[in-house]
Motif scaffolding. Sequence first.
Motif, short mmCIF file in Angstrom:
data_model
loop_
_atom_site.label_atom_id
_atom_site.label_comp_id
_atom_site.label_asym_id
_atom_site.label_seq_id
_atom_site.Cartn_x
_atom_site.Cartn_y
_atom_site.Cartn_z
N UNK A 156 80.62 33.88 10.99
CA UNK A 156 79.67 34.55 10.09
C UNK A 156 78.99 33.58 9.12
N UNK A 157 79.53 32.37 9.00
CA UNK A 157 78.95 31.40 8.07
C UNK A 157 77.76 30.67 8.66
N UNK A 158 77.49 30.89 9.93
CA UNK A 158 76.30 30.31 10.57
C UNK A 158 75.30 31.44 10.81
N UNK A 159 74.36 31.59 9.89
CA UNK A 159 73.41 32.69 9.99
C UNK A 159 72.43 32.47 11.13
N UNK A 160 72.02 31.23 11.32
CA UNK A 160 71.13 30.90 12.43
C UNK A 160 71.42 29.47 12.89
N UNK A 161 71.19 29.24 14.18
CA UNK A 161 71.47 27.94 14.77
C UNK A 161 70.63 27.80 16.04
N UNK A 162 69.81 26.75 16.10
CA UNK A 162 69.01 26.51 17.29
C UNK A 162 68.89 25.01 17.55
N UNK A 163 68.81 24.67 18.82
CA UNK A 163 68.74 23.27 19.22
C UNK A 163 67.55 23.09 20.15
N UNK A 164 66.76 22.05 19.88
CA UNK A 164 65.63 21.72 20.74
C UNK A 164 65.66 20.24 21.09
N UNK A 165 65.23 19.87 22.32
CA UNK A 165 65.20 18.45 22.68
C UNK A 165 64.22 17.69 21.79
N UNK A 166 64.60 16.45 21.46
CA UNK A 166 63.73 15.62 20.63
C UNK A 166 64.04 14.15 20.89
N UNK A 167 63.07 13.43 21.43
CA UNK A 167 63.15 11.98 21.58
C UNK A 167 64.37 11.48 22.32
N UNK A 168 64.75 12.11 23.40
CA UNK A 168 65.92 11.69 24.15
C UNK A 168 67.22 12.26 23.62
N UNK A 169 67.16 12.95 22.48
CA UNK A 169 68.32 13.60 21.89
C UNK A 169 67.98 15.04 21.56
N UNK A 170 68.41 15.48 20.37
CA UNK A 170 68.20 16.88 20.00
C UNK A 170 67.94 17.00 18.49
N UNK A 171 67.26 18.08 18.13
CA UNK A 171 67.12 18.48 16.74
C UNK A 171 67.79 19.84 16.59
N UNK A 172 68.79 19.89 15.74
CA UNK A 172 69.48 21.15 15.47
C UNK A 172 69.05 21.66 14.10
N UNK A 173 68.60 22.89 14.06
CA UNK A 173 68.26 23.54 12.80
C UNK A 173 69.29 24.63 12.54
N UNK A 174 69.91 24.57 11.37
CA UNK A 174 71.02 25.47 11.06
C UNK A 174 70.87 26.03 9.66
N UNK A 175 71.17 27.31 9.52
CA UNK A 175 71.28 27.95 8.21
C UNK A 175 72.74 28.33 8.03
N UNK A 176 73.42 27.63 7.10
CA UNK A 176 74.86 27.73 6.96
C UNK A 176 75.23 28.21 5.56
N UNK A 177 76.32 28.97 5.48
CA UNK A 177 76.75 29.51 4.19
C UNK A 177 77.22 28.40 3.27
N UNK A 178 76.89 28.55 1.99
CA UNK A 178 77.25 27.55 0.98
C UNK A 178 77.56 28.26 -0.32
N UNK A 179 78.80 28.75 -0.43
CA UNK A 179 79.26 29.42 -1.64
C UNK A 179 80.60 28.82 -2.04
N UNK A 180 81.09 29.22 -3.22
CA UNK A 180 82.38 28.71 -3.68
C UNK A 180 83.51 29.19 -2.78
N UNK A 181 83.37 30.40 -2.22
CA UNK A 181 84.45 30.98 -1.42
C UNK A 181 84.33 30.66 0.06
N UNK A 182 83.13 30.47 0.56
CA UNK A 182 82.94 30.25 1.99
C UNK A 182 81.80 29.26 2.21
#
Length: 229
Positions: A156-182
């Motif tokens: 549940x701490x990963x609200x969104x996560x996507x990976x796309x190819x970029x320059x022989x590797x990958x670009x990962x875009x992530x929206x992750x939880x950042x609170x005192x508890x989680x």
Amino acid sequence: MRAIYQFGKTRRLMCVSHLDLQRFMQMALRRSALPVAYSQGFNPHPLLSFASALAMGWTSEAELMDIKLAAPLGKAAALEQMRRALPPDLPLRGVRLVEDRFPALMARLYWADYAITLPGPAWDKVAEAVPGFLAEKEVVALRKTKSGEKPADIRPMALSLEVTPQGGGYLMRARLQLTERATLKPDLLLSVLAQRAGAELPQDAQVHRTALLAQDDSGAPVDLFTLKA
């Protein structure tokens, strides 16, 4: 009155720790001639705080620093005086002037957006593990806390996560939880993906923070810098 500054941290300063950044900002405030409020006592220091500490080795374009002012100040002067005191590797992106009763940034912080560069084919298996991770309802991992490592459901701490190819590797875009508890940090996410893929975890990922987010009354993410009281 308080001044909330949004600033970046470039790759040239990526190995500067958060503690060193705090010290540098205190020196910059003294150079800026801003009417900064100071603590009382034997060793007065500027009253400032950060929305979230940025891990050493990461870069950012969306860090937030909250400064208590001892006197009223115009927005243009607040921006220009601070900009003159900072080096190009800490680019200033904007400032907000708010009343003292405005909520503390750390208390409203809920999500962070990251652009994670995964260079080269060594990351193939990690990237391929993303759809399986997203399909799970629960993913248990050991998270570091103040009282030691504890198992937690990080899915549940990963609200969104996507990976796309970029320059022989990958670009990962992530929206992750950042609170005192989680909190789900990018390095733990990558480690879990590697474990699920049965792959060795490469050590050359480049983490760049692109936004710090709160939640509005409906639970939707909103930019913490532009958040209304």
